[in-house]
Design an enzyme around this catalytic site. Sequence first.
Site, PDB file in Angstrom:
ATOM      1  N   GLN C 194       0.891  -1.579   0.233  1.00 35.21           N
ATOM      2  CA  GLN C 194       0.395   0.319   0.077  1.00 35.21           C
ATOM      3  C   GLN C 194       0.966   1.233   0.023  1.00 35.21           C
ATOM      4  O   GLN C 194       1.421   2.067   0.931  1.00 35.21           O
ATOM      5  CB  GLN C 194      -0.677  -0.198   1.440  1.00 35.21           C
ATOM      6  N   ARG C 214      -3.783   4.176   4.468  1.00 38.41           N
ATOM      7  CA  ARG C 214      -3.674   4.743   3.328  1.00 38.41           C
ATOM      8  C   ARG C 214      -4.193   4.079   1.708  1.00 38.41           C
ATOM      9  O   ARG C 214      -4.555   2.841   2.074  1.00 38.41           O
ATOM     10  CB  ARG C 214      -2.192   4.452   3.214  1.00 38.41           C
ATOM     11  N   ALA C 235     -11.349   2.900   4.922  1.00 41.02           N
ATOM     12  CA  ALA C 235     -10.764   2.388   4.402  1.00 41.02           C
ATOM     13  C   ALA C 235      -9.554   3.050   2.763  1.00 41.02           C
ATOM     14  O   ALA C 235     -10.542   4.109   2.465  1.00 41.02           O
ATOM     15  CB  ALA C 235     -11.873   0.727   3.267  1.00 41.02           C
ATOM     16  N   HIS C 236      -8.934   2.319   2.503  1.00 42.93           N
ATOM     17  CA  HIS C 236      -8.227   2.940   1.495  1.00 42.93           C
ATOM     18  C   HIS C 236      -8.597   3.948   0.584  1.00 42.93           C
ATOM     19  O   HIS C 236      -9.840   3.210  -0.323  1.00 42.93           O
ATOM     20  CB  HIS C 236      -6.432   1.188   0.397  1.00 42.93           C
ATOM     21  N   ASN C 237      -8.272   4.405  -0.212  1.00 40.87           N
ATOM     22  CA  ASN C 237      -8.760   5.340  -1.664  1.00 40.87           C
ATOM     23  C   ASN C 237      -9.964   5.777  -1.559  1.00 40.87           C
ATOM     24  O   ASN C 237     -10.669   6.239  -2.435  1.00 40.87           O
ATOM     25  CB  ASN C 237      -8.722   4.347  -3.079  1.00 40.87           C
TER      26      ASN C 237
END
Lengths: 343, 343, 343
Positions: C194, C214, C235-237
Amino acid sequence: MPTLNELAALLGAEVVGDGSVVIHRMAPIDSAGPGDITFVANPRYLARLKDTTASAVIIKPGFECPGLAMLVCDNPYLAFAKVLTALHGQRPAPRGVMDGAWVDSTAELGEDITVYPGCVVGKNVRIGRGTILYPGVVLYDGVEVGEDCLVHAGVLVREGCRIGHRVIVQPGAVIGSDGFGFAPDGRGYYKIPQVGIVVLEDDVEVGANVCIDRAAMGVTLVKRGTKIDNLVQIAHNVTIGEDTILVAQVGIAGSSKVGNHCTIGGQAGLAGHIKIGDNTMVAAQSGIMSDLPAGQVFSGTPGMPHREWLKASAAVKNLPSMRKTVSSLQKRIEELEKLVRER
Amino acid sequence: MPTLNELAALLGAEVVGDGSVVIHRMAPIDSAGPGDITFVANPRYLARLKDTTASAVIIKPGFECPGLAMLVCDNPYLAFAKVLTALHGQRPAPRGVMDGAWVDSTAELGEDITVYPGCVVGKNVRIGRGTILYPGVVLYDGVEVGEDCLVHAGVLVREGCRIGHRVIVQPGAVIGSDGFGFAPDGRGYYKIPQVGIVVLEDDVEVGANVCIDRAAMGVTLVKRGTKIDNLVQIAHNVTIGEDTILVAQVGIAGSSKVGNHCTIGGQAGLAGHIKIGDNTMVAAQSGIMSDLPAGQVFSGTPGMPHREWLKASAAVKNLPSMRKTVSSLQKRIEELEKLVRER
Amino acid sequence: MPTLNELAALLGAEVVGDGSVVIHRMAPIDSAGPGDITFVANPRYLARLKDTTASAVIIKPGFECPGLAMLVCDNPYLAFAKVLTALHGQRPAPRGVMDGAWVDSTAELGEDITVYPGCVVGKNVRIGRGTILYPGVVLYDGVEVGEDCLVHAGVLVREGCRIGHRVIVQPGAVIGSDGFGFAPDGRGYYKIPQVGIVVLEDDVEVGANVCIDRAAMGVTLVKRGTKIDNLVQIAHNVTIGEDTILVAQVGIAGSSKVGNHCTIGGQAGLAGHIKIGDNTMVAAQSGIMSDLPAGQVFSGTPGMPHREWLKASAAVKNLPSMRKTVSSLQKRIEELEKLVRER
């Protein structure tokens, strides 16, 4: 940085185009530029490759990308992950036990470890070769951590717990907190000492601020390769199988057993003392109150086969209209009854 | 280690068989061996005692276990907890303020305390006799912690909060974070300073990574003997009664009041500004949006009496078949209407 | 302490009565005494002012409070927040980098900062003027924190993440943990590095023990003015818009986008890769599985317009009685059919 040929050798993939190009970075299609490699796992996005200025693309066999070097392989998503590791996944050089870390003199430390400032390592702790403890990690007495682990900042591991090799623990996770066990004593609750431990086997990943309680007696066990997302709760004496996925905010109550290769969706809850078969999927937010067989998908509270749940929840949405139908039927029957009786 | 006679004296229990045997360990029936004591709380498991090589068993009156010494008492589960405490519950010897702990000179420290490395203790903090602060505990200015508390690693207590005697806080819990209060100012949100505190009364236990917010003004209160499991959220100005159980991942919104001797099941949510009567149970994953009376069991979202919920959720599962029934009834009525009108 | 006239000047409010009275404290109506100011945002509570011994009250235009000085303004709730800030919201004097903090020599530190003992600040970190790092904060290499931030105890920020100005992070929050991304490799799961970051824009507040992952690549983004309650998972993004409210224990799966000025209720879950329009409200405990338009209120799992949900959940409660109705209709139709056929 590696050339495309070097990446291909690493992956066992085929190069189409100029394999001598040096790759500096992995980037999404939309932002990739010269020196970047991008990937297409879903053929839907192939059209976007027309405008890219990337140097190369990871792609399945059978496609053409004029003017773009290709790394051709059967599983572009896995190849993407491996290239990302090759480009960005370097471990930092070991720094030893740094100033500001407190390590008990009885601890056994492997070679090439890093213990950052603010870490506290208790009596008889064992840390394997190559492991990194980021700042503020606390290992109580008797903890064992295997080789090549990444234990991120603020991870707290209580007495006697055992962590395997190549385990990654994200920041703030708690391993080995007391199980939630109390005996009613007529007035209130008497605490049951929790004298078991937690064992995390090799290649497990534990998310940020996860809680895994120690067993009352015996072991709370997370088996090899299982991945646990953030803020998950695992109660005492639970066993999680191998290569299982627990998505964020899942809660698993005491003594339950989850099989191998399962996926438990986000915010789902599992009652205590139940058994989930291998290869079973539980949808997000489900509430599972009894054993589930292997290899199926379950949803809802209480849990039911996913297809049943789809029908039931569609029906719930239509309930108000069904209610109207039922009362109109009621009226029509009354009229019919009247008519029939009158004759 | 104690003899069986000594444990019996401790519990006020009766010994049947050889009371001079020395007990080293509590163990589950299946793994108990010589020197171990085990227990049977549920008569279902009596048969398993035949094959045990344990030295003794804790058991209710009226059973026989040939060849096995018995500790006979009315509440084997409570006796199990007390024997476990006697065998495994020793507190470590106090170690004082250890090197690597930062304690402000204005703090008042009781006798026989332990403050591990990595702890930070602010101005005018008071810590009672016999309390242990494990590594990385942070007590902001003005915090008070009573006697014989266990404050585990990484617990963070903000300014002015007060913790009673014999309180246990599992790793990573946060006590006294700001309540979630904002006033819309026409464009966005203006923060409302949270100037109250948190009070945890005697014998409370707080789970790992729990969050208990300080009051906006006044006190967020957890009363004597209440036990809070991991990852629970308690918002500002909430009051939790005595001897209440909050299971993991429960969320309680601002200003709500939970009574004494309640149990709130895992992942349940309570809306703000509601009141839950004494001795009330809320099932796991319920969503309670209004006041609940004392002494009953509630389930579902929105919450309803548990029996109603059982019927409703069974009915939901049968909804698709009921839907078919209703449309077949509709057709039959249409046919009947046709028939009746034609005559 | 300020006089009532001084507070009025601060707020642009009007004083009715003695403006020279000195105000020491904000207090709720029921406990306010001499020297205190209280407030009435809801006219329902006006009657309680009769018995108060407070020195002043914040109130809307058009009311009279004989014997009580009044601070008259259009938005008493906002005025209450601003007076509370004036009375209780002072920032402590800066203390610099304190003994027991570990700051890498390459870090750039602004003026008037405070770094408490137990903090660890990595390479090339930048900290803006006036920011406070409470004990045990860990900033990995390359982190940037803006001006006038409050980063509370035990906050853990991983490499390269960027925090704006005036951001408040409650204790124990984790920013920049790895997103939960794994590629199946035929046997188990291969970790996808990540390599993105987290960006928190100006005036964001992050609750206790929150986790913000991240991005896999790119940025997980929380825009200006958004407020996040305790134990939320992002969560990511993910992208969260401006001035949005995420209540405690919300979970938002990967790559979803939440608009501006939204409110997501407690324990609600949002699936991955969906888009929530601006000014949308999602009720507590909802499970949203697909895009939602702007400006509406949604409830339930799967989510539906709130009015529909109210009807559907009322209907669910009445399902058992509807079931009885349907079977009685069935019998009546059978009788009718018999009757009609017999003729």
